[in-house]
Design a protein around this motif. Structure first.
Motif, PDB file in Angstrom:
ATOM      1  N   PRO A  55      45.992  17.912  31.412  1.00 25.27           N
ATOM      2  CA  PRO A  55      46.146  16.595  32.053  1.00 25.27           C
ATOM      3  C   PRO A  55      46.210  16.658  33.567  1.00 25.27           C
ATOM      4  CG  PRO A  55      47.613  16.797  30.162  1.00 25.27           C
ATOM      5  CD  PRO A  55      47.040  18.154  30.398  1.00 25.27           C
ATOM      6  N   GLY A  56      46.858  17.684  34.090  1.00 29.16           N
ATOM      7  CA  GLY A  56      46.959  17.794  35.544  1.00 29.16           C
ATOM      8  C   GLY A  56      45.609  17.991  36.203  1.00 29.16           C
ATOM      9  N   SER A  57      44.743  18.791  35.572  1.00 26.94           N
ATOM     10  CA  SER A  57      43.402  19.004  36.116  1.00 26.94           C
ATOM     11  C   SER A  57      42.595  17.715  36.075  1.00 26.94           C
ATOM     12  CB  SER A  57      42.681  20.103  35.330  1.00 26.94           C
ATOM     13  OG  SER A  57      43.332  21.346  35.480  1.00 26.94           O
ATOM     14  N   ALA A  58      42.678  17.002  34.953  1.00 21.63           N
ATOM     15  CA  ALA A  58      41.962  15.734  34.838  1.00 21.63           C
ATOM     16  C   ALA A  58      42.420  14.755  35.911  1.00 21.63           C
ATOM     17  CB  ALA A  58      42.159  15.147  33.445  1.00 21.63           C
TER      18      ALA A  58
ATOM     19  N   GLU B 183      46.431  29.040  34.402  1.00 21.33           N
ATOM     20  CA  GLU B 183      47.845  28.889  34.047  1.00 21.33           C
ATOM     21  C   GLU B 183      48.769  29.434  35.128  1.00 21.33           C
ATOM     22  OE1 GLU B 183      48.537  27.089  31.477  1.00 21.33           O
ATOM     23  OE2 GLU B 183      46.387  26.948  31.052  1.00 21.33           O
ATOM     24  N   GLN B 184      48.223  30.281  36.012  1.00 23.21           N
ATOM     25  CA  GLN B 184      49.015  30.838  37.116  1.00 23.21           C
ATOM     26  C   GLN B 184      48.768  30.094  38.421  1.00 23.21           C
ATOM     27  OE1 GLN B 184      48.540  35.215  37.295  1.00 23.21           O
ATOM     28  NE2 GLN B 184      47.436  35.054  35.357  1.00 23.21           N
ATOM     29  N   GLY B 185      47.992  29.010  38.335  1.00 18.55           N
ATOM     30  CA  GLY B 185      47.688  28.254  39.537  1.00 18.55           C
ATOM     31  C   GLY B 185      46.604  28.859  40.400  1.00 18.55           C
ATOM     32  N   LEU B 186      45.862  29.824  39.837  1.00 23.97           N
ATOM     33  CA  LEU B 186      44.771  30.466  40.560  1.00 23.97           C
ATOM     34  C   LEU B 186      43.427  29.907  40.088  1.00 23.97           C
ATOM     35  CD1 LEU B 186      45.863  34.221  40.380  1.00 23.97           C
ATOM     36  CD2 LEU B 186      45.889  32.770  42.415  1.00 23.97           C
ATOM     37  N   PRO B 187      42.407  29.903  40.962  1.00 19.32           N
ATOM     38  CA  PRO B 187      41.076  29.542  40.490  1.00 19.32           C
ATOM     39  C   PRO B 187      40.601  30.514  39.410  1.00 19.32           C
ATOM     40  CG  PRO B 187      41.150  29.490  42.885  1.00 19.32           C
ATOM     41  CD  PRO B 187      42.431  30.129  42.426  1.00 19.32           C
ATOM     42  N   ARG B 188      39.823  29.985  38.470  1.00 16.73           N
ATOM     43  CA  ARG B 188      39.297  30.815  37.386  1.00 16.73           C
ATOM     44  C   ARG B 188      38.384  31.913  37.909  1.00 16.73           C
ATOM     45  NH1 ARG B 188      34.362  30.818  35.392  1.00 16.73           N
ATOM     46  NH2 ARG B 188      33.888  28.912  36.545  1.00 16.73           N
ATOM     47  N   ALA B 189      37.551  31.607  38.901  1.00 13.17           N
ATOM     48  CA  ALA B 189      36.514  32.536  39.348  1.00 13.17           C
ATOM     49  C   ALA B 189      36.823  33.097  40.730  1.00 13.17           C
ATOM     50  CB  ALA B 189      35.157  31.841  39.364  1.00 13.17           C
ATOM     51  N   SER B 190      36.446  34.346  40.925  1.00  8.12           N
ATOM     52  CA  SER B 190      36.487  34.990  42.244  1.00  8.12           C
ATOM     53  C   SER B 190      35.209  35.803  42.392  1.00  8.12           C
ATOM     54  CB  SER B 190      37.713  35.895  42.390  1.00  8.12           C
ATOM     55  OG  SER B 190      37.712  36.887  41.371  1.00  8.12           O
ATOM     56  N   ALA B 191      34.729  35.965  43.622  1.00  8.61           N
ATOM     57  CA  ALA B 191      33.431  36.616  43.777  1.00  8.61           C
ATOM     58  C   ALA B 191      33.244  37.177  45.179  1.00  8.61           C
ATOM     59  CB  ALA B 191      32.299  35.625  43.477  1.00  8.61           C
ATOM     60  N   VAL B 192      32.373  38.173  45.261  1.00  7.14           N
ATOM     61  CA  VAL B 192      31.868  38.676  46.537  1.00  7.14           C
ATOM     62  C   VAL B 192      30.346  38.746  46.443  1.00  7.14           C
ATOM     63  CG1 VAL B 192      33.932  39.980  47.171  1.00  7.14           C
ATOM     64  CG2 VAL B 192      32.112  41.093  45.838  1.00  7.14           C
ATOM     65  N   LEU B 193      29.699  38.687  47.598  1.00  9.60           N
ATOM     66  CA  LEU B 193      28.252  38.798  47.687  1.00  9.60           C
ATOM     67  C   LEU B 193      27.919  39.882  48.697  1.00  9.60           C
ATOM     68  CD1 LEU B 193      25.394  37.583  47.017  1.00  9.60           C
ATOM     69  CD2 LEU B 193      25.725  36.093  49.010  1.00  9.60           C
ATOM     70  N   VAL B 194      27.073  40.836  48.299  1.00 12.56           N
ATOM     71  CA  VAL B 194      26.605  41.899  49.187  1.00 12.56           C
ATOM     72  C   VAL B 194      25.150  41.614  49.543  1.00 12.56           C
ATOM     73  CG1 VAL B 194      26.152  44.371  49.442  1.00 12.56           C
ATOM     74  CG2 VAL B 194      28.162  43.594  48.178  1.00 12.56           C
ATOM     75  N   LEU B 195      24.821  41.672  50.828  1.00  7.20           N
ATOM     76  CA  LEU B 195      23.444  41.495  51.294  1.00  7.20           C
ATOM     77  C   LEU B 195      22.906  42.831  51.793  1.00  7.20           C
ATOM     78  CD1 LEU B 195      23.821  38.174  53.350  1.00  7.20           C
ATOM     79  CD2 LEU B 195      23.209  38.448  50.928  1.00  7.20           C
ATOM     80  N   ASN B 196      21.679  43.161  51.369  1.00  9.73           N
ATOM     81  CA  ASN B 196      21.044  44.423  51.750  1.00  9.73           C
ATOM     82  C   ASN B 196      19.805  44.173  52.596  1.00  9.73           C
ATOM     83  OD1 ASN B 196      22.471  44.987  49.021  1.00  9.73           O
ATOM     84  ND2 ASN B 196      22.085  47.022  49.844  1.00  9.73           N
ATOM     85  N   ASP B 197      19.603  45.044  53.581  1.00 10.86           N
ATOM     86  CA  ASP B 197      18.438  44.982  54.463  1.00 10.86           C
ATOM     87  C   ASP B 197      17.264  45.659  53.767  1.00 10.86           C
ATOM     88  OD1 ASP B 197      16.533  45.245  56.473  1.00 10.86           O
ATOM     89  OD2 ASP B 197      18.012  45.703  58.011  1.00 10.86           O
ATOM     90  N   MET B 198      16.172  44.941  53.527  1.00 12.29           N
ATOM     91  CA  MET B 198      15.031  45.524  52.839  1.00 12.29           C
ATOM     92  C   MET B 198      14.269  46.523  53.696  1.00 12.29           C
ATOM     93  SD  MET B 198      14.810  44.807  49.699  1.00 12.29           S
ATOM     94  CE  MET B 198      13.140  45.420  49.469  1.00 12.29           C
ATOM     95  N   ALA B 199      14.578  46.604  54.980  1.00 10.45           N
ATOM     96  CA  ALA B 199      13.917  47.602  55.833  1.00 10.45           C
ATOM     97  C   ALA B 199      14.434  49.004  55.550  1.00 10.45           C
ATOM     98  CB  ALA B 199      14.118  47.253  57.309  1.00 10.45           C
ATOM     99  N   ASN B 200      15.719  49.121  55.186  1.00 12.11           N
ATOM    100  CA  ASN B 200      16.296  50.459  54.970  1.00 12.11           C
ATOM    101  C   ASN B 200      17.225  50.530  53.769  1.00 12.11           C
ATOM    102  OD1 ASN B 200      18.709  49.232  55.890  1.00 12.11           O
ATOM    103  ND2 ASN B 200      18.323  49.877  58.014  1.00 12.11           N
ATOM    104  N   GLY B 201      17.467  49.420  53.106  1.00  9.23           N
ATOM    105  CA  GLY B 201      18.319  49.414  51.926  1.00  9.23           C
ATOM    106  C   GLY B 201      19.794  49.315  52.203  1.00  9.23           C
ATOM    107  N   TYR B 202      20.197  49.442  53.464  1.00 12.99           N
ATOM    108  CA  TYR B 202      21.629  49.443  53.767  1.00 12.99           C
ATOM    109  C   TYR B 202      22.229  48.044  53.595  1.00 12.99           C
ATOM    110  CZ  TYR B 202      22.204  54.144  55.639  1.00 12.99           C
ATOM    111  OH  TYR B 202      22.312  55.505  55.774  1.00 12.99           O
ATOM    112  N   PRO B 203      23.418  47.965  53.008  1.00 12.10           N
ATOM    113  CA  PRO B 203      24.110  46.672  53.010  1.00 12.10           C
ATOM    114  C   PRO B 203      24.543  46.329  54.433  1.00 12.10           C
ATOM    115  CG  PRO B 203      25.547  48.388  52.143  1.00 12.10           C
ATOM    116  CD  PRO B 203      24.204  49.022  52.337  1.00 12.10           C
ATOM    117  N   TYR B 204      24.401  45.066  54.785  1.00 12.91           N
ATOM    118  CA  TYR B 204      24.778  44.668  56.139  1.00 12.91           C
ATOM    119  C   TYR B 204      25.851  43.580  56.163  1.00 12.91           C
ATOM    120  CZ  TYR B 204      21.465  40.780  55.429  1.00 12.91           C
ATOM    121  OH  TYR B 204      20.798  39.684  54.953  1.00 12.91           O
ATOM    122  N   ALA B 205      26.211  43.050  54.984  1.00  7.29           N
ATOM    123  CA  ALA B 205      27.231  41.997  54.984  1.00  7.29           C
ATOM    124  C   ALA B 205      27.912  41.927  53.622  1.00  7.29           C
ATOM    125  CB  ALA B 205      26.624  40.649  55.328  1.00  7.29           C
ATOM    126  N   LEU B 206      29.195  41.603  53.671  1.00  4.49           N
ATOM    127  CA  LEU B 206      29.995  41.316  52.488  1.00  4.49           C
ATOM    128  C   LEU B 206      30.630  39.953  52.706  1.00  4.49           C
ATOM    129  CD1 LEU B 206      31.366  42.333  49.798  1.00  4.49           C
ATOM    130  CD2 LEU B 206      33.275  43.056  51.254  1.00  4.49           C
TER     131      LEU B 206
END
Length: 331
Positions: A172-175, A84-107
């Motif tokens: 109707p506008g979405s359709a 209703e505000q003209g924004l997408p319904r969903a927003s998200a982030v993804l964190v990737l972790n290095d299995m060698a040391n557990g540290y996150p390396y990317a967002l």
């Protein structure tokens, strides 16, 4: 030195334009999951008493891809009133972790990744189902948001027969926007009432409904792509052949298959899984309708996100944050 990269949405969007690559990655992730080479625990839902329509979901996972062993988590919010505000319904982030040391390396900005992996997953399943259920070139959509738009283009990319697009959406506008998008892809499009959309050879549900509202079971030859998971009554599920991405994941949280399980007291109505369908482990009966229900697996987000991150680093479109970790030495 520990690296930490941020991949912004514009870079993610440009990389995801390689839809054939996304389809290949999602297929391989599904096959790895079917072979037991992943760790995909339950999704976790954060709900709000004062905002019952809203939720934020955590999807942790681990999977091995061709060049890495990765873990991570997708954190995705669904706030339907954003529309209703003209924004997408969903927003998200993804964190990737290095299995060698557990540290996150990317967002990574991950709304686009989530939409792409969802669309790729159901498109792959629909394309595989065409061996017994070839469709009639008509696809009916319930819901006309970002997910529906992404599913439409991925269906075509995966080789599903899409010539006519019927759209049912209370907005109707979405359709009209989805109809126009279909026409821009060279398809015929039209906004229609529910009964007409539900009669299409292939039916896609991409809504935010929390309770069943569709009670017509698929006829022989029809395929329902139950992406939003809660649109169909338990009777529809019970009357059909049912394919899910993961049985334990899909039969929970009052999804339509979960309601069917509660009604019957067993899971014998499940025909097989999407990984099994892609691997050719079973064949659908062309004399019965099909419902395909992908709950959504975090391993798909990880696999696609890992590729997006590597591509962004190689192309210089990621942003490296120097000194992100406050301490890089134990002492």
């Amino acid at each position: 030195m520990l690296n930490f990269d941020v991949v912004p949405g514009r870079a993610v969007r440009d990389i995801l334009a390689e839809r054939k690559t996304v389809l290949e990655i999602v297929r391989e992730a599904y096959l790895a999951h079917g072979a037991g080479r992943t760790n995909n625990p339950d999704s976790y839902f954060l709900r709000f008493d004062d905002k019952p329509a809203d939720r934020i979901i955590a999807l942790p996972a681990r999977t091995a891809v061709a060049d890495a062993d990765i873990a991570g988590i997708k954190w995705i919010a669904s706030f339907p009133e954003n529309v209703e505000q003209g924004l997408p319904r969903a927003s998200a982030v993804l964190v990737l972790n290095d299995m060698a040391n557990g540290y996150p390396y990317a967002l990574l900005e991950a709304a686009g990744i989530s939409a792409a992996r969802t669309a790729a997953s159901i498109a792959l399943a629909a394309a595989a189902a065409q061996a017994t259920h070839p469709g009639d070139g008509t696809v009916g959509f319930f819901g006309a948001g970002v997910i529906a738009r992404t599913i439409l283009v991925y269906l075509a990319e995966a080789g599903v027969d899409v010539r006519n697009v019927l759209v049912c959406d209370p907005h109707p506008g979405s359709a009209a926007s989805l109809v126009a998008y279909a026409e821009s892809l060279g398809m015929a499009g039209r906004a229609v009432p529910a009964a007409e959309a539900l009669a299409a050879g292939t039916v896609v549900t991409a809504t935010n409904t929390g309770a069943p509202h569709l009670d017509r079971a698929p006829e022989p030859g029809q395929v329902y792509l139950n992406v939003s998971l809660r649109d169909f009554t338990p009777e529809v599920i019970i009357a059909a052949q049912n394919v899910v991405d993961d049985v334990d994941h899909c039969l929970k949280a009052n999804t339509s298959p979960h309601l069917a399980e509660q009604r019957l007291g067993h899971r014998e109505f499940i025909t097989g899984t999407i990984p099994g369908l892609l691997a050719g482990e079973f064949r659908l009966d062309p004399a019965r309708g099909v419902v395909i229900s992908p709950f959504g697996l975090g391993v798909l987000d990880l696999a696609v996100g890992h590729w997006v991150h590597g591509t962004a680093v190689a192309s210089g479109t990621s942003i490296r944050i120097a000194g992100f970790f406050g301490e890089e030495q134990r002492w």
